[in-house]
Write an enzyme that holds these catalytic residues in place. Structure first.
Site, PDB file in Angstrom:
ATOM      1  CG  ASP A  11       3.322  22.119   4.243  1.00  0.00           C
ATOM      2  OD1 ASP A  11       3.565  22.154   5.465  1.00  0.00           O
ATOM      3  OD2 ASP A  11       2.213  21.796   3.778  1.00  0.00           O
TER       4      ASP A  11
ATOM      5  N   GLY B 270      -7.631   9.351   0.141  1.00  0.00           N
ATOM      6  CA  GLY B 270      -7.584  10.258   1.278  1.00  0.00           C
ATOM      7  C   GLY B 270      -8.203  11.591   0.923  1.00  0.00           C
TER       8      GLY B 270
ATOM      9  N   GLY C 140      -7.827  19.490   3.261  1.00  0.00           N
ATOM     10  CA  GLY C 140      -8.398  20.799   3.039  1.00  0.00           C
ATOM     11  C   GLY C 140      -8.506  21.170   1.574  1.00  0.00           C
ATOM     12  CG  PHE C 141      -6.031  18.957  -1.105  1.00  0.00           C
ATOM     13  CD1 PHE C 141      -6.536  17.977  -1.940  1.00  0.00           C
ATOM     14  CD2 PHE C 141      -5.236  18.575  -0.044  1.00  0.00           C
ATOM     15  CE1 PHE C 141      -6.261  16.636  -1.713  1.00  0.00           C
ATOM     16  CE2 PHE C 141      -4.958  17.240   0.189  1.00  0.00           C
ATOM     17  CZ  PHE C 141      -5.470  16.266  -0.649  1.00  0.00           C
ATOM     18  N   GLY C 142      -9.280  18.964  -0.920  1.00  0.00           N
ATOM     19  CA  GLY C 142     -10.237  18.127  -1.631  1.00  0.00           C
ATOM     20  C   GLY C 142      -9.949  16.665  -1.375  1.00  0.00           C
TER      21      GLY C 142
END
Length: 653
Positions: free
Chosen positions: A465, A346, A349-351
């Site tokens: 989160d 997957g 936004g982080f990579g």
């Protein structure tokens, strides 16, 4: 000269004597005869060394032949665990009775104790019985460091466990520290007629306690085949620990023969001399050049560190204080086939996240590859390593290590084969409904993990989160909370210093949106929304037919006010238990109450979910209160049921 040599040989044979027959065997010290060793296990100083102190290692030792028939068996052994610190060790050792030794060859280190792996943990086909001596802090025994004993069947979830210790003749309980470096004796007795297993511990040279530490009923005839192996398994994690067995006696059909303590005491002295040898005096002719070289090397290191730290400060990098080991970039490239697209799990936004297989242990892992342009920067990266690297809980994703390569950042986790809960509830596999039993267990598991973060760990961890996409599912479809990039920690009894908004819309509490200050109560709000999402199969915010956004909390409340809160349950859940579903929905609404003080603590949430405490009765009108204190106080005073609710909820916060 010859008689002297004969005497030495005779003394050696006596002190490492091994007798074995149909009624079992006895090792008063070890010489390697009739033992099957694998992993890092070896014989050293007449002791069976299961692990040699290396991190992430496994050692196993089994008696060399099968026992074709065991009924009422008995065993006793003396062990010593040498740890680098008085309060940290990993991960322990276990006496095992197994159908085969081959299946254990796939056993992984760390929490798998060298007996299991991600695929077979909990599988009945394991045909394995074990008594584990676990030296990793357990949330169940949070007031006692590194100390518990468990009886396991085909899994590391013990059917019965207890703090390590023993009962004295006067009936008092005395705690034993498994990692003290001192010898401890264990007795395991199984009665085939009553199916009763008794486990006892005592300090070396003390008598077997009259009252066992653990006693439970388990029918091993239904667990084990007629032919079995007996032995030990052990594993280390990040911490470097040495696990030794000093002596061992086993009888497959009766009481184990007593050990020869005179012989064992000599072995223990040899082991202690080995431990002290590294501190022995070095001759002066060797010491002077060594010291000179050491001073020179130290100066070079100091200069290099100064230059490195200066560059690190300039580039915004920080020192990483982690309980996890680091991996080399080369290791992770090999594990992921060069970060091949076919290994891609997957991206966000982080990579990207890749599946990997570690070349040495063949363990499946997930590798989060944080790109330089990531929204999750160095600060979040270090936060995740620092916090998650020290946490140990069955409902938290385990961080195995990390790597830094040029501008790339990589995190290595346990692989979760069933992906995220978000994808199961809302993704392309939505047709494959997760049944109610599974969903309810996921909710209880994440509640337990959150309670550990808020109440049971040495510091308070605010996750910030909590959402379905951050809950991952293992091979048994049990939920584990992950992604600690936004998490913050502080001491118990103090407030968090977080003052900027973080989280995901739909899970953000009113006071967090208004003030930007994260607390335990803001985590509880997000967990409340999460519970509703799991039970209803709907996202926290959805758009209605008129194109207007509708909050899930409002949608469930409307269903309740219209006559039946159960109308909001996911229509695919035809198997849901009405009482459990109603509990989850009402508790979810209570956790997402607009007033922070009305929300229960995580410990109380767990008690509600496992039915230790009944959820107080309240009406939908209680959920419509705002944070205006005069309205809130008047409603409490006017309604006895809500007053009771608030009294119960405020306890323990």
């Amino acid at each position: 000269m010859l008689p002297h040599l004969l005497l030495l040989c005779l003394h050696f044979l006596i002190s490492t004597s091994t007798a074995y027959a149909d009624d079992g065997f006895t090792y008063d010290g070890f010489s390697g005869s009739m033992l099957r060793l694998d992993g890092v296990a070896s014989i050293s100083s007449r002791a069976l060394m299961l692990t040699d102190g290396a991190p992430q290692s496994v050692g196993r030792a089994f008696f060399g032949r099968r026992f074709d028939s065991i009924s009422s068996f008995s065993t006793t052994f003396v062990f010593v665990i040498t740890a680098p610190y008085s309060d940290l060790s990993g991960h322990g050792l276990a006496f095992t009775v197994s159908a085969t030794t081959d299946s254990l060859l796939d056993g992984l280190p760390s929490q798998y104790m060298g007996m299991f792996n991600q695929q077979n943990l909990g599988n009945p086909t394991n045909q394995l019985f074990a008594v584990e001596l676990d030296t990793i802090i357990s949330p169940e025994f949070k007031d006692v460091d590194n100390n518990h004993v468990g009886i396991d069947v085909n899994s590391l979830v013990s059917i019965r466990s207890q703090v390590a210790g023993y009962y004295t003749p006067d009936g008092n309980f005395s705690i034993l520290t498994l990692i003290s470096g001192e010898p401890i004796q264990v007795w395991v007795d199984y009665d085939d007629s009553s199916h009763r297993v008794n486990v006892s511990l005592a300090p070396y040279l003390q008598h077997k306690p009259q009252r066992p530490l653990l006693s439970t009923t388990v029918n091993l005839t239904s667990v084990l085949p007629s032919s079995v192996y007996v032995g030990f398994a052990s594993a280390t994690g990040v911490m470097r620990s040495i696990h030794r067995i000093i002596g061992w006696s086993f009888n497959p059909n009766g009481e184990a023969k007593p050990l020869n303590y005179a012989a064992l005491s000599e072995v223990i002295q040899d082991v202690r001399r080995d431990n002290q040898r590294s501190h022995s005096r070095i001759p002066m002719k060797i010491l002077i050049p060594v010291v000179t070289l050491s001073v020179f090397v130290t100066l070079v290191i100091i200069v290099a560190l100064y230059v490195y730290m200066k560059k690190a400060r300039e580039s915004g990098e920080w020192e990483i204080d982690s309980g996890s080991s680091s991996f080399t970039y080369k290791d992770l490239v090999a594990a992921t086939s060069g970060f091949s697209d076919r290994m891609l799990l997957g991206k966000g936004g982080f990579g990207k996240v890749y599946k990997g297989v570690l070349q040495t242990s063949k363990q499946n892992v997930a590798v989060k590859r944080v790109s330089p342009e990531s929204k999750q920067g160095m600060k979040e990266f270090i936060a995740e390593i620092t916090i998650l690297g020290h946490l140990r809980h069955r409902n938290l994703v385990q961080l195995l290590g990390y790597s830094r390569h040029k501008s790339e950042l990589l995190l290595v986790y346990d692989y979760m084969p069933n992906g995220s809960l978000d994808r199961v509830l809302h993704g392309q596999y939505r047709q494959q409904t997760v049944d109610w039993v599974c969903r309810f267990n996921i909710i209880k598991g994440i509640a337990s993990g959150l309670c550990y973060l808020h109440e049971d760990w040495e510091k308070v961890v605010i996750h910030r989160d909590i959402k379905a996409s951050n809950v991952l599912l293992d091979n048994e479809m049990k939920g584990r909370l992950g992604d600690f990039g936004l998490a913050r920690l502080h001491n118990h009894g103090t407030d968090a210093h977080t003052t900027h908004l973080a989280g995901t819309w739909g899970y953000i509490s009113p006071e967090l949106a208004r003030l930007g200050r994260a607390t335990k109560a803001t985590d509880v709000f997000a967990f409340g929304v999460f519970m509703l999402e799991v039970a209803c199969g709907r996202r926290p915010i959805e758009v209605n037919g008129s194109g207007e956004p509708v909050l899930l909390t409002d949608w469930v409340t409307d269903a309740w006010e219209s006559g039946s809160i159960l109308k909001s349950v996911d229509q695919r859940l035809e198997d849901h238990v009405r009482e459990e579903a109603e509990l989850v929905l009402k508790l979810g609404l209570l956790c997402s109450h607009p007033v922070p003080s009305a929300r229960p603590s995580t410990r109380l949430i767990v008690q509600y979910l496992v039915n230790d405490v009944l959820l107080p009765d309240f009406q939908p009108s209680f959920l419509n209160l705002t944070s205006r204190h005069e309205d809130f106080d008047q409603h409490i005073l006017a309604s006895p049921s809500v007053a009771t609710t608030m009294t119960g909820l405020s306890g323990g916060r």
